[in-house]
Design a protein around this motif. Structure first.
Motif, PDB file in Angstrom:
ATOM      1  N   ASN A  81      -7.384  82.269  28.208  1.00 19.61           N
ATOM      2  CA  ASN A  81      -7.404  81.673  26.862  1.00 19.61           C
ATOM      3  C   ASN A  81      -8.791  81.639  26.232  1.00 19.61           C
ATOM      4  O   ASN A  81      -9.123  80.709  25.491  1.00 19.61           O
ATOM      5  CB  ASN A  81      -6.809  80.256  26.888  1.00 19.61           C
ATOM      6  CG  ASN A  81      -5.308  80.257  27.095  1.00 19.61           C
ATOM      7  OD1 ASN A  81      -4.572  80.912  26.365  1.00 19.61           O
ATOM      8  ND2 ASN A  81      -4.851  79.544  28.116  1.00 19.61           N
ATOM      9  N   TYR A  82      -9.585  82.660  26.521  1.00 24.55           N
ATOM     10  CA  TYR A  82     -10.904  82.758  25.889  1.00 24.55           C
ATOM     11  C   TYR A  82     -10.959  83.904  24.880  1.00 24.55           C
ATOM     12  O   TYR A  82     -11.979  84.570  24.717  1.00 24.55           O
ATOM     13  CB  TYR A  82     -11.990  82.934  26.950  1.00 24.55           C
ATOM     14  CG  TYR A  82     -12.353  81.644  27.633  1.00 24.55           C
ATOM     15  CD1 TYR A  82     -13.245  80.742  27.059  1.00 24.55           C
ATOM     16  CD2 TYR A  82     -11.774  81.309  28.863  1.00 24.55           C
ATOM     17  CE1 TYR A  82     -13.558  79.547  27.683  1.00 24.55           C
ATOM     18  CE2 TYR A  82     -12.088  80.108  29.495  1.00 24.55           C
ATOM     19  CZ  TYR A  82     -12.980  79.236  28.904  1.00 24.55           C
ATOM     20  OH  TYR A  82     -13.289  78.050  29.528  1.00 24.55           O
ATOM     21  N   GLN A  83      -9.866  84.101  24.154  1.00 25.40           N
ATOM     22  CA  GLN A  83      -9.815  85.178  23.170  1.00 25.40           C
ATOM     23  C   GLN A  83     -10.858  85.018  22.068  1.00 25.40           C
ATOM     24  O   GLN A  83     -11.280  86.004  21.457  1.00 25.40           O
ATOM     25  CB  GLN A  83      -8.423  85.270  22.532  1.00 25.40           C
ATOM     26  CG  GLN A  83      -7.321  85.678  23.493  1.00 25.40           C
ATOM     27  CD  GLN A  83      -6.577  84.479  24.054  1.00 25.40           C
ATOM     28  OE1 GLN A  83      -7.189  83.432  24.312  1.00 25.40           O
ATOM     29  NE2 GLN A  83      -5.272  84.598  24.245  1.00 25.40           N
ATOM     30  N   PHE A  84     -11.303  83.774  21.820  1.00 31.06           N
ATOM     31  CA  PHE A  84     -12.264  83.560  20.740  1.00 31.06           C
ATOM     32  C   PHE A  84     -13.589  84.265  21.019  1.00 31.06           C
ATOM     33  O   PHE A  84     -14.382  84.493  20.090  1.00 31.06           O
ATOM     34  CB  PHE A  84     -12.494  82.065  20.485  1.00 31.06           C
ATOM     35  CG  PHE A  84     -13.183  81.332  21.609  1.00 31.06           C
ATOM     36  CD1 PHE A  84     -14.567  81.334  21.711  1.00 31.06           C
ATOM     37  CD2 PHE A  84     -12.451  80.633  22.553  1.00 31.06           C
ATOM     38  CE1 PHE A  84     -15.216  80.650  22.734  1.00 31.06           C
ATOM     39  CE2 PHE A  84     -13.085  79.944  23.582  1.00 31.06           C
ATOM     40  CZ  PHE A  84     -14.466  79.963  23.673  1.00 31.06           C
ATOM     41  N   ILE A  85     -13.842  84.625  22.271  1.00 29.92           N
ATOM     42  CA  ILE A  85     -15.090  85.312  22.596  1.00 29.92           C
ATOM     43  C   ILE A  85     -15.134  86.697  21.961  1.00 29.92           C
ATOM     44  O   ILE A  85     -16.198  87.167  21.554  1.00 29.92           O
ATOM     45  CB  ILE A  85     -15.279  85.392  24.126  1.00 29.92           C
ATOM     46  CG1 ILE A  85     -15.651  83.992  24.660  1.00 29.92           C
ATOM     47  CG2 ILE A  85     -16.341  86.420  24.528  1.00 29.92           C
ATOM     48  CD1 ILE A  85     -15.827  83.922  26.161  1.00 29.92           C
ATOM     49  N   TYR A  86     -13.967  87.334  21.843  1.00 35.20           N
ATOM     50  CA  TYR A  86     -13.942  88.667  21.221  1.00 35.20           C
ATOM     51  C   TYR A  86     -13.219  88.705  19.874  1.00 35.20           C
ATOM     52  O   TYR A  86     -13.297  89.707  19.166  1.00 35.20           O
ATOM     53  CB  TYR A  86     -13.318  89.701  22.170  1.00 35.20           C
ATOM     54  CG  TYR A  86     -11.891  89.425  22.588  1.00 35.20           C
ATOM     55  CD1 TYR A  86     -10.814  89.772  21.779  1.00 35.20           C
ATOM     56  CD2 TYR A  86     -11.610  88.834  23.814  1.00 35.20           C
ATOM     57  CE1 TYR A  86      -9.511  89.528  22.159  1.00 35.20           C
ATOM     58  CE2 TYR A  86     -10.305  88.589  24.214  1.00 35.20           C
ATOM     59  CZ  TYR A  86      -9.260  88.938  23.388  1.00 35.20           C
ATOM     60  OH  TYR A  86      -7.964  88.697  23.779  1.00 35.20           O
TER      61      TYR A  86
END
Length: 273
Positions: free
Chosen positions: A244-249
């Motif tokens: 759930n770290y999609q905000f990084i890309y």
């Protein structure tokens, strides 16, 4: 003579995002892949390998006051991320370390040898962040493409080497790895492999140096430094998505969206019980 625009760009897009990762017993390299302020708080993340920080991950038997018995409990120790400063785009004049937390990982044994760290500095945005190679452009990566490997080889302050992509279809312990001839050695693990993208005119992060080839020689073994395996960018994206770290890309998302998604997942799990 002042540094050329090409040298400046290489430093800013490849050298400066590289950090040295230190643990209680060992260490390696890392790459800053995200640093932004949201709602007054800075979020900075560093990608590395699990085997770089593995001595900071343990499971201990701890007393659970609710269950009234000891249960297996994950214990994550503090990791230190070390940044470097340079003069004249060539001379390392020192470094400083900041504490960081392990926020996600996939183990070496049966896993993907990956870890994500969040730096504890919540006030200062990191000046230099790696450009992630866009997944939709993956078909434009080929054998013979020139690449650069950057990392803290043998615990040294970051150094750079160059080569080409030499193979893209090795499978090790059920996971795909790419290979390059950019020389790497112990300590490069967790750093970065970069490729120049002419259409975006940028050096972009395409993987994590993770393994080197070993040739047994009698009672010892020699490292084949020009046959370095790295985790390809497609796996990096999948690992970020799975945690759930999609905000990084994905610039349309924020850390708050991650927290909301986790809450939704928990609510859905409770409703299904």
């Amino acid at each position: 003579m002042a540094a050329s625009k090409e040298i400046i760009q290489k430093h800013e897009q490849m050298f400066y995002p590289t950090v040295r990762v230190r643990t209680k017993k060992a260490g390696g390299s890392g790459t800053v892949v995200y640093s932004k302020k949201h709602d007054g708080e800075v979020f900075t993340y560093v990608i590395t390998n699990h085997h770089v920080i593995s001595d900071c991950v343990s499971v201990e038997k701890k007393w659970d006051p609710v269950l009234k018995r000891k249960v297996d409990t994950e214990v994550l120790d503090t990791v230190h991320v070390e940044y470097f400063r340079y003069n004249n785009y060539s001379h390392c004049i020192g470094s400083f370390a900041i504490e960081a937390d392990i926020v996600a990982y996939s183990e070496v044994e049966g896993g993907q040898d990956w870890a994500l760290l969040r730096v504890r500095d919540k006030e200062n945005v990191c000046d230099w962040v790696a450009n992630l190679f866009p997944l939709e452009d993956l078909d434009n990566v080929h054998i013979f493409d020139e690449v650069f490997a950057v990392g803290s080889s043998l615990g040294h302050p970051p150094i750079a080497s160059n080569g080409i992509i030499t193979y893209m279809d090795d499978e090790i312990e059920h996971f795909k790895y790419w290979m390059s001839s950019a020389q790497t050695i112990y300590g490069n693990s967790g750093g970065a492999v970069y490729r120049w993208s002419p259409n975006r005119k940028a050096y972009e992060y395409i993987g994590i140096p993770s393994r080197i080839s070993i040739q047994p020689m009698g009672f010892s073994a020699d490292a084949i430094t020009h046959m370095g395996y790295f985790i390809p960018i497609e796996r990096v994206y999948k690992l970020l998505e799975d945690n759930n770290y999609q905000f990084i890309y994905d610039s349309s998302l924020t850390p708050a969206d991650r927290e909301a998604a986790i809450k939704d997942d928990k609510s859905s799990g409770e409703d299904s019980e």
